[in-house]
Every structure is written in structure tokens, then in C-alpha cells.
Design a protein around this motif. Structure first.
Motif, PDB file in Angstrom:
ATOM      1  N   THR A 177      43.034  21.267  42.997  1.00  0.00           N
ATOM      2  CA  THR A 177      42.481  20.776  41.738  1.00  0.00           C
ATOM      3  C   THR A 177      41.739  21.876  40.987  1.00  0.00           C
ATOM      4  OG1 THR A 177      40.501  20.003  42.933  1.00  0.00           O
ATOM      5  CG2 THR A 177      42.242  18.399  42.569  1.00  0.00           C
ATOM      6  N   LEU A 178      40.977  22.691  41.706  1.00  0.00           N
ATOM      7  CA  LEU A 178      40.234  23.760  41.037  1.00  0.00           C
ATOM      8  C   LEU A 178      41.174  24.855  40.528  1.00  0.00           C
ATOM      9  CD1 LEU A 178      36.995  24.183  43.184  1.00  0.00           C
ATOM     10  CD2 LEU A 178      37.206  23.274  40.862  1.00  0.00           C
ATOM     11  N   ALA A 204      36.405  16.920  44.902  1.00  0.00           N
ATOM     12  CA  ALA A 204      37.695  16.972  44.211  1.00  0.00           C
ATOM     13  C   ALA A 204      37.881  15.760  43.302  1.00  0.00           C
ATOM     14  CB  ALA A 204      38.827  17.050  45.236  1.00  0.00           C
ATOM     15  N   LEU A 205      37.483  14.597  43.780  1.00  0.00           N
ATOM     16  CA  LEU A 205      37.594  13.380  42.973  1.00  0.00           C
ATOM     17  C   LEU A 205      36.649  13.424  41.775  1.00  0.00           C
ATOM     18  CD1 LEU A 205      37.788  10.770  45.876  1.00  0.00           C
ATOM     19  CD2 LEU A 205      39.564  11.162  44.156  1.00  0.00           C
ATOM     20  N   LEU A 206      35.452  13.975  41.991  1.00  0.00           N
ATOM     21  CA  LEU A 206      34.473  14.075  40.910  1.00  0.00           C
ATOM     22  C   LEU A 206      34.967  15.002  39.808  1.00  0.00           C
ATOM     23  CD1 LEU A 206      31.586  13.237  40.049  1.00  0.00           C
ATOM     24  CD2 LEU A 206      30.765  15.317  41.173  1.00  0.00           C
ATOM     25  N   ILE A 207      35.610  16.097  40.190  1.00  0.00           N
ATOM     26  CA  ILE A 207      36.106  17.069  39.215  1.00  0.00           C
ATOM     27  C   ILE A 207      37.233  16.477  38.369  1.00  0.00           C
ATOM     28  CG2 ILE A 207      37.359  19.265  38.976  1.00  0.00           C
ATOM     29  CD1 ILE A 207      35.770  20.193  41.488  1.00  0.00           C
ATOM     30  N   GLY A 242      53.186  21.872  40.299  1.00  0.00           N
ATOM     31  CA  GLY A 242      52.829  22.069  38.898  1.00  0.00           C
ATOM     32  C   GLY A 242      51.641  21.257  38.455  1.00  0.00           C
ATOM     33  N   SER A 243      50.791  20.879  39.404  1.00  0.00           N
ATOM     34  CA  SER A 243      49.577  20.122  39.078  1.00  0.00           C
ATOM     35  C   SER A 243      48.637  20.151  40.272  1.00  0.00           C
ATOM     36  CB  SER A 243      49.911  18.669  38.718  1.00  0.00           C
ATOM     37  OG  SER A 243      50.413  17.971  39.839  1.00  0.00           O
ATOM     38  N   GLY A 244      47.374  19.883  39.985  1.00  0.00           N
ATOM     39  CA  GLY A 244      46.376  19.780  41.042  1.00  0.00           C
ATOM     40  C   GLY A 244      45.841  18.368  41.109  1.00  0.00           C
ATOM     41  N   SER A 245      45.952  17.746  42.275  1.00  0.00           N
ATOM     42  CA  SER A 245      45.530  16.358  42.428  1.00  0.00           C
ATOM     43  C   SER A 245      44.466  16.238  43.505  1.00  0.00           C
ATOM     44  CB  SER A 245      46.725  15.470  42.788  1.00  0.00           C
ATOM     45  OG  SER A 245      46.308  14.161  43.122  1.00  0.00           O
ATOM     46  N   SER A 246      43.449  15.443  43.223  1.00  0.00           N
ATOM     47  CA  SER A 246      42.395  15.210  44.209  1.00  0.00           C
ATOM     48  C   SER A 246      42.885  14.342  45.363  1.00  0.00           C
ATOM     49  CB  SER A 246      41.196  14.534  43.534  1.00  0.00           C
ATOM     50  OG  SER A 246      41.602  13.334  42.886  1.00  0.00           O
TER      51      SER A 246
END
Length: 335
Positions: free
Chosen positions: A95-96, A151-154, A250-254
């Protein structure tokens, strides 16, 4: 009398113990190798596409994060520890990575920052384990919750997309001489892990700490520092896995890496590493990780429900731990 003394001398007992350990380790590698072959034969018979080159390359590409983290987990479990936070570190790094790329940070800097992030999480957790003597299970269980929460908070629970034109995506999607980039990264990581584990004093210290930490400490080794560094390695490996996953998808997921730690532990235990510490095998871990990946792939090709995969993984973990317990407890008594 002299002969009897020689047979019971400490050096003779040590040699016998080492030979016994080597026999047990080799036996574990042979067992998982045979099991891996049996699984491959089973799915090649019951599915038409399992043995095709595209599918096999896909298995290797998808299993790269598992292989990298499982290699690092081999060090952790060999010391007698555990790291339950690797799935959460993977999610946070993924995610970051996406968030930093959206903020305009150059992708090489993002990669370095994520690896530093993994090292930092390992450093914090390793400190509490090595210096504050808090059980690794408790520390990393707390880390699992805290890091996943970050991660969920971001993200607020949403995925953060990565620009498809970004060179960052090549880490997970590019091919070199017919081999997926993630597989090449995994091969490099596995080679480094094998050398470190088998050919360096650090690897011997890791094994010694799991077998008899006090004896290693009395020999002048800073066992706390070694233990701390083992968790740093685990954190860095998990962050690399997160980078690869974000680049490939191609994406960042919590929500990435849910249950990932179970697959990693299953791979390491299947590979013959003792949950009691003191004995591990990077080669066995590779075979264990590939077995887990092949089973997941084979179940999908067999048109089984995706919800069936965690059931199979759980059964594998239970059986592997049971066999691990019987084998290595028996080995300890035999010595």
C-alpha cells in the motif's frame, strides 16, 4: 577401557550427533521432494494444462513472494522463533509503495524506502523478542494486528492504483530471457539465503541458537544481536514480497497477504525445519513453498472452489506440524 572411553568421548558424541542431524535433514528433504513429485503427478493426470510451460511459469511467478519470505522464515524458525506479521508487513509495503508512487516519488527511492520500512518493523519486533525476552509469538501476533491496522488506516480499506506506465510495474510484470522478473528476484534471494545459512558463521549461529542458545552465548557470540538481525531479515523479505505483489497487480491493497503467514509457515515446516529450533533447510523450504504453490494452482485448475484452498492448507499445516513434532522430538530423545 581406552576403546570404551573413546566411544563415549565428547568429540565422538558430537560427531555422531552431527551425522544424525545430517541424516534427519536429508531424510526430510527427500520426503518433501517425493511429496512434491507426487503432487505434480496428481495434478498433471487430473488436469490438462498443469504441465504446460505457461502454467508452470505462472506458478513460479506467483510463488516468488512466498519463496522469498519462506527463505527468511527458515532463519526465524531455526532459532526457535516465529514471525506472524509477515503478511501484514507485505500489505503495508504494497500500500505504501502505491501511495508513494502516486505522491510522485521516484520508483527506485520507493523500493529503498519499503525495504527500510521492513527492516524497521523487524528491528522493533526483534528488539522486544531478543532484548526484552517477550515470546516471539506474542510480539509478532501484536505486530500482525498493528501493521495491518496501519495499512487499513492509510487506504481506508480501498486499493491504491499504480500507474501502468510506471517502470515500477516491471518488477512484477517484466520478463527476461523467458523468465518472469519476480522469479529472478526470488532465485537471487534464495541463493543468498542458502549461502548465508550454510556457508557463513551467521548461519551456524542461527542453528546454534535454536539448538542451545546458552552454549552459543558462552562461546562468545552475541545471541541477542543475531536473533534481532533474523527478524530484520524477515521484515525486509516481507517488504520485498509486498513490492513484487504491488508491481504485479498494479495496485496496493491493505487486504493483501491475508493468511500469507500460514502459507509461509507451512512451506518452512513442510521443508523439514524444526519448530523446536536448531535444524533447518533452505532447500527443503524451497520444495515446501513450491508444494504449497502447486497445490493452490492445481486446485484452481481442477475447478475447485477457491474457499477450499485454505482448508487444504490448514490440513497440510496440521499434518506437517504433527510429523515435525514426532520426528524432531524423537530425534532429540535419540541423541
Amino acid at each position: 577401557m581406552t576403546s570404551s572411553h573413546a566411544q563415549t568421548s565428547p568429540s565422538s558424541r558430537l560427531r555422531k550427533a552431527r551425522l544424525y542431524d545430517k541424516a534427519i535433514a536429508n531424510g526430510g528433504i527427500v520426503s518433501i521432494a517425493l511429496f512434491f513429485i507426487a503432487v505434480c503427478i496428481f495434478f498433471s493426470v487430473f488436469t490438462n494444462v498443469f504441465l504446460t510451460a505457461p502454467n508452470l511459469l505462472n506458478v513460479v511467478r506467483q510463488s516468488a513472494p512466498l519463496l522469498i519470505v519462506a527463505a527468511a522464515m527458515t532463519f526465524v524458525i531455526t532459532t526457535g522463533g516465529i514471525d506472524l506479521s509477515v503478511g501484514s508487513v507485505l500489505a503495508l509495503a504494497a500500500t505504501l509503495s502505491a501511495a508513494c508512487l502516486q505522491a510522485g516519488i521516484a520508483w527506485p527511492i520507493v523500493v529503498v524506502l519499503m525495504m527500510l520500512l521492513g527492516a524497521a518493523t523487524g528491528l522493533i519486533q526483534g528488539y522486544f523478542i531478543a532484548y526484552e525476552r517477550i515470546p516471539a509469538f506474542i510480539v509478532t501476533l501484536a505486530g500482525l494486528s498493528v501493521i495491518r491496522g496501519l495499512a487499513l488506516l492509510i487506504t481506508g480499506g480501498y486499493s491504491i492504483p499504480v500507474d501502468p506506465q510506471s517502470p515500477f510495474t516491471a518488477i512484477g510484470q517484466a520478463w527476461f530471457v523467458g523468465i518472469p522478473a519476480p522469479a529472478i528476484i526470488a532465485i537471487v534471494a534464495l541463493f543468498a539465503a542458502y549461502i548465508a545459512f550454510n556457508e557463513t558463521p551467521f548461519g551456524r549461529y542461527v542453528t546454534g541458537i535454536g539448538a542451545n542458545a546458552e552454549a552459543v552465548r558462552r562461546a562468545g557470540v552475541n545471541t541477542r544481536r543475531v536473533t534481532l538481525f533474523v527478524y530484520v531479515i524477515s521484515g525486509v523479505a516481507a517488504s520485498i514480497a509486498g513490492i513484487i505483489l504491488a508491481a504485479r497487480l498494479g495496485s496496493g491493497s491493505s487486504n493483501a497477504g491475508q493468511g500469507f503467514e500460514l502459507d509461509v509457515i507451512a512451506a518452512v515446516v513442510l521443508g523439514g525445519t524444526s519448530l523446536f529450533g536448531g535444524r533447518g533447510s533452505v532447500v527443503g523450504t524451497v520444495l515446501g513453498a513450491l508444494t504449497v504453490a502447486v497445490i493452490a494452482n492445481g486446485l484452481i485448475l481442477s475447478h475447485m472452489s477457491p474457499f477450499f484452498t485454505p482448508i487444504v492448507t490448514g490440513v497440510i499445516i496440521l499434518v506437517a506440524i504433527w510429523l515435525n513434532f514426532r520426528l524432531f522430538k524423537g530425534a532429540a530423545r535419540g541423541r
